[in-house]
Scaffold this active site. Structure first.
Site, PDB file in Angstrom:
ATOM      1  N   THR A  29      54.616   4.048 103.283  1.00  0.00           N
ATOM      2  CA  THR A  29      55.661   4.779 102.557  1.00  0.00           C
ATOM      3  C   THR A  29      55.425   4.793 101.045  1.00  0.00           C
ATOM      4  O   THR A  29      54.647   4.014 100.508  1.00  0.00           O
ATOM      5  CB  THR A  29      57.041   4.150 102.820  1.00  0.00           C
ATOM      6  OG1 THR A  29      57.073   2.828 102.284  1.00  0.00           O
ATOM      7  CG2 THR A  29      57.348   4.111 104.307  1.00  0.00           C
ATOM      8  N   ASP A  30      56.177   5.680 100.395  1.00  0.00           N
ATOM      9  CA  ASP A  30      56.208   5.678  98.935  1.00  0.00           C
ATOM     10  C   ASP A  30      57.357   4.766  98.503  1.00  0.00           C
ATOM     11  O   ASP A  30      57.970   4.094  99.334  1.00  0.00           O
ATOM     12  CB  ASP A  30      56.358   7.099  98.388  1.00  0.00           C
ATOM     13  CG  ASP A  30      57.609   7.817  98.881  1.00  0.00           C
ATOM     14  OD1 ASP A  30      58.562   7.137  99.338  1.00  0.00           O
ATOM     15  OD2 ASP A  30      57.643   9.058  98.809  1.00  0.00           O
ATOM     16  N   LEU A  31      57.665   4.753  97.249  1.00  0.00           N
ATOM     17  CA  LEU A  31      58.698   3.841  96.746  1.00  0.00           C
ATOM     18  C   LEU A  31      60.097   4.143  97.280  1.00  0.00           C
ATOM     19  O   LEU A  31      60.974   3.288  97.221  1.00  0.00           O
ATOM     20  CB  LEU A  31      58.708   3.849  95.219  1.00  0.00           C
ATOM     21  CG  LEU A  31      57.488   3.180  94.570  1.00  0.00           C
ATOM     22  CD1 LEU A  31      57.544   3.339  93.054  1.00  0.00           C
ATOM     23  CD2 LEU A  31      57.399   1.727  94.949  1.00  0.00           C
TER      24      LEU A  31
END
Length: 164
Positions: A29-31
Site C-alpha cells: 500500500t501507499d501511505l
C-alpha cells in the site's frame, strides 16, 4: 513434535477459471492504506504463475533447458475500485485465446469478504485486465510453445480436466 499449519494452497481451478487468493499487506500500500497501482500486476502475475504450475506447465524446466520463457507483450488494465490494507482478494483468471506462441488471459481482482468480520459480501470487481503472454526464445524472439502446452491452455479454456 512441532505443530505446523497445513501447506499453503493459494490457487485452484473452478471450472474454466483459476482462482487465486491474496492478502493485501502493508508493503503493498501507499501511505493512505490503498494498494499501489503496480501491485495489482504482481497479484495477477502470481495468479498466472500458479495457474500454469497447476496445469503442469513447467516454466522453470523450459528456462533451464534453454527453450525460453514467457513474457507479457500486451496488457490492458482497468482500475475500478481500490483494494485496501488487509483486504482478502481473489484473482480470477480465464484463458481467452491460445495461439502457437502466445496466450491471452483475462484477469479480475475481486474483494468479497469483510476482512475484520469474515462476513461474505457481494463480490466487488476492483481491477480487470487482459494480458497477452508470448513464449520467447532465450534470444528474445517469439517461438512456439513447448509441445503440449497449447493443449493444456485449450483444456483450461474449455473447462476440461487438465492433462497433468
Amino acid at each position: 513434535m512441532v505443530n505446523v499449519p497445513p501447506p499453503f494452497v493459494p490457487g485452484a481451478f473452478v471450472g474454466a477459471a483459476h482462482h487465486y487468493r491474496a492478502r493485501v499487506y502493508f508493503e503493498d500500500t501507499d501511505l493512505s492504506g490503498i494498494v499501489y497501482h503496480a501491485n495489482y500486476l504482481r497479484y495477477m502475475e502470481r495468479a498466472r504463475s500458479d495457474m500454469l504450475r497447476l496445469a503442469g506447465i513447467d516454466q522453470r524446466a523450459a528456462m533451464d533447458a534453454g527453450e525460453g520463457a514467457w513474457a507479457v507483450t500486451d496488457l490492458a488494465i482497468k482500475y475500478r475500485s481500490p483494494a485496501k490494507l488487509d483486504d482478502d482478494l481473489l484473482v480470477v483468471s480465464t484463458v481467452e485465446a491460445v495461439r502457437g506462441a502466445s496466450v491471452i488471459i483475462a484477469q479480475r481482482i475481486l474483494r468479497g469478504t469483510d476482512t475484520l468480520s469474515g462476513e461474505t459480501l457481494t463480490p466487488t470487481i476492483l481491477t480487470e485486465a487482459q494480458v497477452t503472454a508470448a513464449f520467447l526464445s532465450p534470444g528474445g524472439r517469439p517461438r512456439r510453445q513447448p509441445a503440449g502446452w497449447a493443449d493444456r491452455f485449450t483444456a483450461i479454456m474449455n473447462g476440461e480436466n487438465i492433462p497433468c
